[in-house]
Write an enzyme that holds these catalytic residues in place. Sequence first.
Site, mmCIF file in Angstrom:
data_model
loop_
_atom_site.group_PDB
_atom_site.id
_atom_site.type_symbol
_atom_site.label_atom_id
_atom_site.label_comp_id
_atom_site.label_asym_id
_atom_site.label_seq_id
_atom_site.Cartn_x
_atom_site.Cartn_y
_atom_site.Cartn_z
ATOM 1 N N PRO A 21 -9.553 21.633 33.112
ATOM 2 C CA PRO A 21 -8.688 22.608 32.441
ATOM 3 C C PRO A 21 -8.971 24.051 32.844
ATOM 4 O O PRO A 21 -10.002 24.614 32.493
ATOM 5 C CB PRO A 21 -8.976 22.380 30.961
ATOM 6 C CG PRO A 21 -9.536 21.005 30.891
ATOM 7 C CD PRO A 21 -10.296 20.836 32.169
ATOM 8 N N GLU A 22 -8.076 24.603 33.600
ATOM 9 C CA GLU A 22 -8.076 26.030 33.892
ATOM 10 C C GLU A 22 -6.717 26.532 33.386
ATOM 11 O O GLU A 22 -6.083 25.849 32.585
ATOM 12 C CB GLU A 22 -8.276 26.272 35.398
ATOM 13 C CG GLU A 22 -9.568 25.623 35.922
ATOM 14 C CD GLU A 22 -9.796 25.801 37.415
ATOM 15 O OE1 GLU A 22 -9.334 26.800 37.971
ATOM 16 O OE2 GLU A 22 -10.437 24.930 38.025
ATOM 17 N N HIS A 78 -14.136 9.482 22.038
ATOM 18 C CA HIS A 78 -14.469 10.888 22.237
ATOM 19 C C HIS A 78 -13.625 11.817 21.385
ATOM 20 O O HIS A 78 -13.548 13.012 21.650
ATOM 21 C CB HIS A 78 -14.340 11.238 23.721
ATOM 22 C CG HIS A 78 -15.148 10.347 24.605
ATOM 23 N ND1 HIS A 78 -14.597 9.541 25.569
ATOM 24 C CD2 HIS A 78 -16.474 10.088 24.627
ATOM 25 C CE1 HIS A 78 -15.549 8.846 26.163
ATOM 26 N NE2 HIS A 78 -16.705 9.153 25.616
ATOM 27 N N ARG A 85 -17.449 15.476 27.129
ATOM 28 C CA ARG A 85 -18.680 16.239 27.409
ATOM 29 C C ARG A 85 -18.947 17.353 26.406
ATOM 30 O O ARG A 85 -20.008 17.970 26.449
ATOM 31 C CB ARG A 85 -18.614 16.803 28.829
ATOM 32 C CG ARG A 85 -18.675 15.682 29.841
ATOM 33 C CD ARG A 85 -18.614 16.156 31.262
ATOM 34 N NE ARG A 85 -18.392 15.005 32.132
ATOM 35 C CZ ARG A 85 -18.020 15.063 33.396
ATOM 36 N NH1 ARG A 85 -17.833 16.219 33.958
ATOM 37 N NH2 ARG A 85 -17.840 13.977 34.095
ATOM 38 N N ARG A 145 -18.956 45.779 43.483
ATOM 39 C CA ARG A 145 -19.676 44.605 43.002
ATOM 40 C C ARG A 145 -20.350 43.901 44.173
ATOM 41 O O ARG A 145 -19.782 43.779 45.248
ATOM 42 C CB ARG A 145 -18.701 43.637 42.304
ATOM 43 C CG ARG A 145 -17.962 44.263 41.128
ATOM 44 C CD ARG A 145 -18.866 44.599 39.989
ATOM 45 N NE ARG A 145 -19.345 43.419 39.311
ATOM 46 C CZ ARG A 145 -18.968 43.042 38.091
ATOM 47 N NH1 ARG A 145 -18.102 43.766 37.402
ATOM 48 N NH2 ARG A 145 -19.463 41.963 37.551
#
Length: 277
Positions: free
Chosen positions: A2-3, A94, A113, A156
């Site tokens: 899932p993004e 789950h 998870r 950065r």
Amino acid sequence: MPELPEAETIRRQLLRSVRGAVITETRVLHRRMTRNQPRRPSLRALTEGRRITDVGRHGKMVTLTLDPPATLLIRLGMSGQVLVCRDDAPPGDHTRVRFRLRGGEELRLDDMRMFGGVQAFPSADPAAIPPLAALGPDALGLDFTREHLAATLRKRTAPLIALLMNQSLVAGLGNIYANEACFAAGVHPLRRGGDLRRPDHAALHNAVRRVLAEAVRLRGTSMRDGLYRDLDGAPGDYQRRLRVYAREGEPCLRCRTPITRARHQGRSVFFCAKCQR
DNA sequence: AGTTGGACCTGACTGC
DNA sequence: TGCAGTCAGGTCCAAC
């Protein structure tokens, strides 16, 4: 995994299936899923008896706006699945959180998870919700501009791939789409962010939007491990379009050079050493 | 302040 | 067959 595209797919389906529904009972089957929820106000107090008036998304986070005003935040982590089913359907191995809805249906969060979770806030204003306020602009939103990207990367020293996945800089990219966007832009994912030049910024900004928009259109990416499924249990289709992710050793689709896999902070980074500089 | 690495979590997979 | 080890990765936290 899932993004943004997977979260957006789920948001759209939730909008159709639960907008207007009233939550009558909230049950947490595993405490880890509510690890960020303060004792008071509790998840139950902020959800039971409230109507779902809207379903939104920022980056990978899905938000249910409730009335009386509150917000229910759903994070899918890496194995989270949202389901809407009959409330008498037996929970799966789950199933972690259940929201019973008036009328006999139920909204469920399954998460093998348990990297995902739910959290509720006593406000409908995103600015008043710390996890949302901490996010950078949504990668498909109007605020994510080329200028924002350039300013974000300036000076950065961390590798580009890490900066793209930093949700406080830009929200929505995980490992799959960050790798794909770098390839689409022709930029090496391990270059220091500050080393990119203006043409790189333009190409990368364009690539992020193109890759994510196409992945939304194809309802996300489902890899062989089968962890991502949409609300109807259907897999996405974007895995057919992956050009570098999980393609180590396979020929680059542009130049036939074998795709390289490297490691960065325990994550796999995939790229074409010839096309991406 | 920015960067890095480990922990969390479980099931699938690999090699002996 | 069984078992130990490895891998996957979003997010948080500690350490540098």
